[in-house]
Write a protein that holds these residues in place. Structure first.
Motif, PDB file in Angstrom:
ATOM      1  N   SER A  56       0.905  -1.150  -0.077  1.00 17.11           N
ATOM      2  CA  SER A  56       0.065  -0.080   0.061  1.00 17.11           C
ATOM      3  C   SER A  56       0.768   1.322  -0.017  1.00 17.11           C
ATOM      4  CB  SER A  56      -0.997   0.002   1.544  1.00 17.11           C
ATOM      5  OG  SER A  56      -1.780  -1.122   1.054  1.00 17.11           O
ATOM      6  N   GLU A  57       2.137   1.356   0.523  1.00 20.26           N
ATOM      7  CA  GLU A  57       3.110   2.410   0.706  1.00 20.26           C
ATOM      8  C   GLU A  57       4.265   1.849   1.024  1.00 20.26           C
ATOM      9  OE1 GLU A  57       2.830   6.437   3.210  1.00 20.26           O
ATOM     10  OE2 GLU A  57       1.393   5.172   3.706  1.00 20.26           O
ATOM     11  N   VAL A  58       5.262   2.684   0.419  1.00 24.50           N
ATOM     12  CA  VAL A  58       6.745   2.727   0.754  1.00 24.50           C
ATOM     13  C   VAL A  58       6.905   3.620   1.692  1.00 24.50           C
ATOM     14  CG1 VAL A  58       8.925   2.619  -0.279  1.00 24.50           C
ATOM     15  CG2 VAL A  58       6.914   1.496  -1.476  1.00 24.50           C
ATOM     16  N   LEU A  59       7.772   3.336   2.635  1.00 25.42           N
ATOM     17  CA  LEU A  59       8.232   4.015   3.955  1.00 25.42           C
ATOM     18  C   LEU A  59       9.780   4.118   3.930  1.00 25.42           C
ATOM     19  CD1 LEU A  59       5.334   2.776   6.322  1.00 25.42           C
ATOM     20  CD2 LEU A  59       5.395   5.012   4.964  1.00 25.42           C
ATOM     21  N   ASP A  60      10.203   5.292   4.417  1.00 29.86           N
ATOM     22  CA  ASP A  60      11.786   5.495   4.828  1.00 29.86           C
ATOM     23  C   ASP A  60      12.180   4.207   5.519  1.00 29.86           C
ATOM     24  OD1 ASP A  60      14.342   7.008   6.314  1.00 29.86           O
ATOM     25  OD2 ASP A  60      14.107   7.306   4.244  1.00 29.86           O
ATOM     26  N   ASP A  61      13.496   3.670   5.095  1.00 31.86           N
ATOM     27  CA  ASP A  61      14.224   2.727   6.169  1.00 31.86           C
ATOM     28  C   ASP A  61      14.154   3.300   7.442  1.00 31.86           C
ATOM     29  OD1 ASP A  61      14.211   0.923   3.843  1.00 31.86           O
ATOM     30  OD2 ASP A  61      16.190   1.318   3.440  1.00 31.86           O
ATOM     31  N   THR A  62      14.796   4.404   7.850  1.00 31.77           N
ATOM     32  CA  THR A  62      15.069   4.839   9.032  1.00 31.77           C
ATOM     33  C   THR A  62      14.206   5.001  10.056  1.00 31.77           C
ATOM     34  OG1 THR A  62      15.054   7.045   8.397  1.00 31.77           O
ATOM     35  CG2 THR A  62      17.163   6.028   7.902  1.00 31.77           C
ATOM     36  N   THR A  63      12.921   5.354   9.407  1.00 30.56           N
ATOM     37  CA  THR A  63      11.955   5.289  10.578  1.00 30.56           C
ATOM     38  C   THR A  63      10.488   4.506  10.116  1.00 30.56           C
ATOM     39  OG1 THR A  63      10.825   6.856   9.254  1.00 30.56           O
ATOM     40  CG2 THR A  63      12.357   7.938  10.858  1.00 30.56           C
ATOM     41  N   PHE A  64      11.151   3.315   9.535  1.00 31.05           N
ATOM     42  CA  PHE A  64      10.064   2.532   9.217  1.00 31.05           C
ATOM     43  C   PHE A  64       8.971   1.881  10.031  1.00 31.05           C
ATOM     44  CE2 PHE A  64       8.991  -1.854   7.643  1.00 31.05           C
ATOM     45  CZ  PHE A  64       8.031  -1.632   6.748  1.00 31.05           C
ATOM     46  N   LEU A  65       9.568   1.017  11.028  1.00 27.08           N
ATOM     47  CA  LEU A  65       8.861   0.227  11.989  1.00 27.08           C
ATOM     48  C   LEU A  65       7.993   1.465  12.768  1.00 27.08           C
ATOM     49  CD1 LEU A  65       7.771  -2.307  12.973  1.00 27.08           C
ATOM     50  CD2 LEU A  65       9.746  -2.195  14.657  1.00 27.08           C
ATOM     51  N   ASP A  66       8.837   2.498  13.111  1.00 30.02           N
ATOM     52  CA  ASP A  66       7.793   3.676  14.021  1.00 30.02           C
ATOM     53  C   ASP A  66       6.519   4.136  13.141  1.00 30.02           C
ATOM     54  OD1 ASP A  66       9.417   3.411  16.246  1.00 30.02           O
ATOM     55  OD2 ASP A  66      10.621   5.081  15.696  1.00 30.02           O
ATOM     56  N   ALA A  67       6.937   4.216  11.987  1.00 31.25           N
ATOM     57  CA  ALA A  67       5.923   4.742  10.778  1.00 31.25           C
ATOM     58  C   ALA A  67       4.580   3.670  10.750  1.00 31.25           C
ATOM     59  CB  ALA A  67       6.485   4.928   9.676  1.00 31.25           C
ATOM     60  N   VAL A  68       5.002   2.426  10.588  1.00 31.82           N
ATOM     61  CA  VAL A  68       3.971   1.294  10.469  1.00 31.82           C
ATOM     62  C   VAL A  68       3.281   1.093  11.800  1.00 31.82           C
ATOM     63  CG1 VAL A  68       3.761  -1.111  10.192  1.00 31.82           C
ATOM     64  CG2 VAL A  68       5.337   0.147   8.875  1.00 31.82           C
ATOM     65  N   LEU A  69       4.059   1.328  13.025  1.00 34.92           N
ATOM     66  CA  LEU A  69       3.024   1.263  14.501  1.00 34.92           C
ATOM     67  C   LEU A  69       2.332   2.339  14.458  1.00 34.92           C
ATOM     68  CD1 LEU A  69       6.069  -0.236  16.610  1.00 34.92           C
ATOM     69  CD2 LEU A  69       4.045  -1.220  15.834  1.00 34.92           C
ATOM     70  N   ALA A  70       2.784   3.490  14.245  1.00 40.68           N
ATOM     71  CA  ALA A  70       1.764   4.673  13.999  1.00 40.68           C
ATOM     72  C   ALA A  70       0.451   4.429  13.198  1.00 40.68           C
ATOM     73  CB  ALA A  70       2.571   5.939  13.485  1.00 40.68           C
ATOM     74  N   LYS A  71       0.565   3.769  12.131  1.00 41.04           N
ATOM     75  CA  LYS A  71      -0.405   3.453  11.241  1.00 41.04           C
ATOM     76  C   LYS A  71      -1.301   2.435  11.877  1.00 41.04           C
ATOM     77  CE  LYS A  71       1.608   4.589   6.660  1.00 41.04           C
ATOM     78  NZ  LYS A  71       0.453   5.617   6.489  1.00 41.04           N
ATOM     79  N   ALA A  72      -0.498   1.259  12.718  1.00 40.73           N
ATOM     80  CA  ALA A  72      -1.372   0.289  13.434  1.00 40.73           C
ATOM     81  C   ALA A  72      -2.036   0.828  14.386  1.00 40.73           C
ATOM     82  CB  ALA A  72      -0.352  -0.718  13.928  1.00 40.73           C
ATOM     83  N   ALA A  73      -1.523   1.891  15.253  1.00 41.20           N
ATOM     84  CA  ALA A  73      -2.181   2.906  16.284  1.00 41.20           C
ATOM     85  C   ALA A  73      -3.565   3.508  15.847  1.00 41.20           C
ATOM     86  CB  ALA A  73      -1.169   3.600  17.020  1.00 41.20           C
ATOM     87  N   GLU A  74      -3.232   3.920  14.741  1.00 40.56           N
ATOM     88  CA  GLU A  74      -4.683   4.636  13.870  1.00 40.56           C
ATOM     89  C   GLU A  74      -5.754   3.586  13.670  1.00 40.56           C
ATOM     90  OE1 GLU A  74      -4.294   7.118  10.343  1.00 40.56           O
ATOM     91  OE2 GLU A  74      -2.328   7.446  10.988  1.00 40.56           O
ATOM     92  N   VAL A  75      -5.251   2.341  13.215  1.00 38.09           N
ATOM     93  CA  VAL A  75      -6.465   1.272  13.147  1.00 38.09           C
ATOM     94  C   VAL A  75      -6.879   0.961  14.583  1.00 38.09           C
ATOM     95  CG1 VAL A  75      -6.748  -1.253  12.286  1.00 38.09           C
ATOM     96  CG2 VAL A  75      -5.333   0.648  10.932  1.00 38.09           C
ATOM     97  N   ALA A  76      -6.118   0.580  15.466  1.00 33.51           N
ATOM     98  CA  ALA A  76      -6.587   0.140  16.647  1.00 33.51           C
ATOM     99  C   ALA A  76      -7.483   1.263  17.514  1.00 33.51           C
ATOM    100  CB  ALA A  76      -5.325   0.032  17.599  1.00 33.51           C
ATOM    101  N   ALA A  77      -7.297   2.515  17.029  1.00 36.88           N
ATOM    102  CA  ALA A  77      -8.104   3.555  17.662  1.00 36.88           C
ATOM    103  C   ALA A  77      -9.523   3.719  17.082  1.00 36.88           C
ATOM    104  CB  ALA A  77      -7.489   5.022  17.459  1.00 36.88           C
ATOM    105  N   THR A  78      -9.681   2.762  16.007  1.00 33.94           N
ATOM    106  CA  THR A  78     -11.177   2.970  15.594  1.00 33.94           C
ATOM    107  C   THR A  78     -12.062   2.011  16.271  1.00 33.94           C
ATOM    108  OG1 THR A  78     -10.585   0.954  13.913  1.00 33.94           O
ATOM    109  CG2 THR A  78     -10.112   3.345  13.255  1.00 33.94           C
ATOM    110  N   ALA A  79     -13.271   1.744  15.950  1.00 31.43           N
ATOM    111  CA  ALA A  79     -14.305   1.028  16.779  1.00 31.43           C
ATOM    112  C   ALA A  79     -14.025  -0.563  16.493  1.00 31.43           C
ATOM    113  CB  ALA A  79     -15.747   1.583  16.159  1.00 31.43           C
TER     114      ALA A  79
END
Length: 273
Positions: free
Chosen positions: A193-216
């Motif tokens: 779905s998206e390509v993210l920078d190597d240096t901050t990759f896991l943090d960026a994915v976990l931030a997206k996961a937190a967005e999903v987890a915050a939904t109903a």
């Protein structure tokens, strides 16, 4: 990272880590970097245990899968795959279908699952990513299903999941050539779905996961189930599903909270009921 699995101390799980980096987010890390996170027997056993634990935990709202070190997953352990050269076909079939079901048990989870492809994802490793609902790739990630190059038929549902993700033309290209694709081509053909920078990759994915987890949670689970395997068979099936699933969510406390939060211009606090 916090949390200790209830079935024993973290260190008893070999080649796999389970962490809880944020509320509602579970992080599974394939931890066999000396073999580029190949799916060893201990890792497979640990995976089944971890998935069983997550399935029984109502606080889990999304699951992220990634690899330790520079690789996501190099696939099945070659020593195990080729470990019984004289075995009859029925014995080899039993071994492989057990292996497939163990790793694809991820699909039994009704919460959204996310593959954080931090490096090469090869063979069964890419099939594991294909079993997830969302896939994000690091810039340096590479992906392939090189089964034919190794003299074997594709496995772990690759001939089912890959065409549904990238379409038949791209799936045939990848499965019949076994070639490697980089992250940008993977994005172009819809493999990620998206390509993210190597240096901050896991943090960026976990931030997206937190967005999903915050939904109903109820709405998220029902939407996840609806979209699995390419969605509904036809238009009418979608209407019939939604005519039942949407009223289910309309009857929840979370719906009332979501409406209030929208009216009050604040973040909702969903409780899954």
């Amino acid at each position: 990272m916090t949390g200790t699995p209830p079935d024993g101390p973290q260190h008893l799980r070999q080649h796999l880590r389970l962490d809880r980096p944020a509320d509602g987010v579970a992080l599974l890390t394939l931890d066999n970097p000396d073999q580029r996170n190949a799916m060893s027997e201990p890792m497979t056993e640990a995976w089944v245990s971890a998935i069983r634990e997550l399935a029984a935990d109502p606080s889990v709202r999304t699951v992220v899968v990634t690899g330790e070190g520079s690789a996501f997953c190099s696939g099945g352990d070659p020593r195990w795959i080729a470990g019984e050269p004289d075995a009859p076909v029925h014995r080899l079939r039993q071994r492989m279908i057990g292996f497939y079901r163990a790793w694809l048990s991820l699909r039994d989870l009704e919460v959204p699952t996310i593959a954080a492809i931090n490096g090469p994802a090869v063979g069964a490793g890419l099939c594991l990513a294909l079993a997830c609902d969302l896939r994000y790739a690091a810039t340096s990630a590479r992906m392939s299903v090189p089964f034919v190059k190794l003299g074997m038929h594709a496995g772990m549902a690759a001939t089912y999941t890959l065409p549904r993700v990238v379409g038949e033309a791209h799936a045939r290209d990848l499965l019949l050539t076994g070639r490697m694709v980089g992250s940008e081509e993977a994005l172009r053909i819809g493999l990620v779905s998206e390509v993210l920078d190597d240096t901050t990759f896991l943090d960026a994915v976990l931030a997206k996961a937190a967005e999903v987890a915050a939904t109903a949670p109820v709405a998220s689970r029902l939407t996840t189930v609806a979209l699995r395997d390419g969605g509904h068979a036809d238009f009418e099936s979608a209407l019939q599903w939604e005519a039942l699933a949407q009223p289910v969510t309309l009857a929840t406390e979370d719906l009332q909270e979501g409406v209030r939060a929208s009216r009050e211009r604040r973040a909702p606090e969903f409780r899954g009921r």
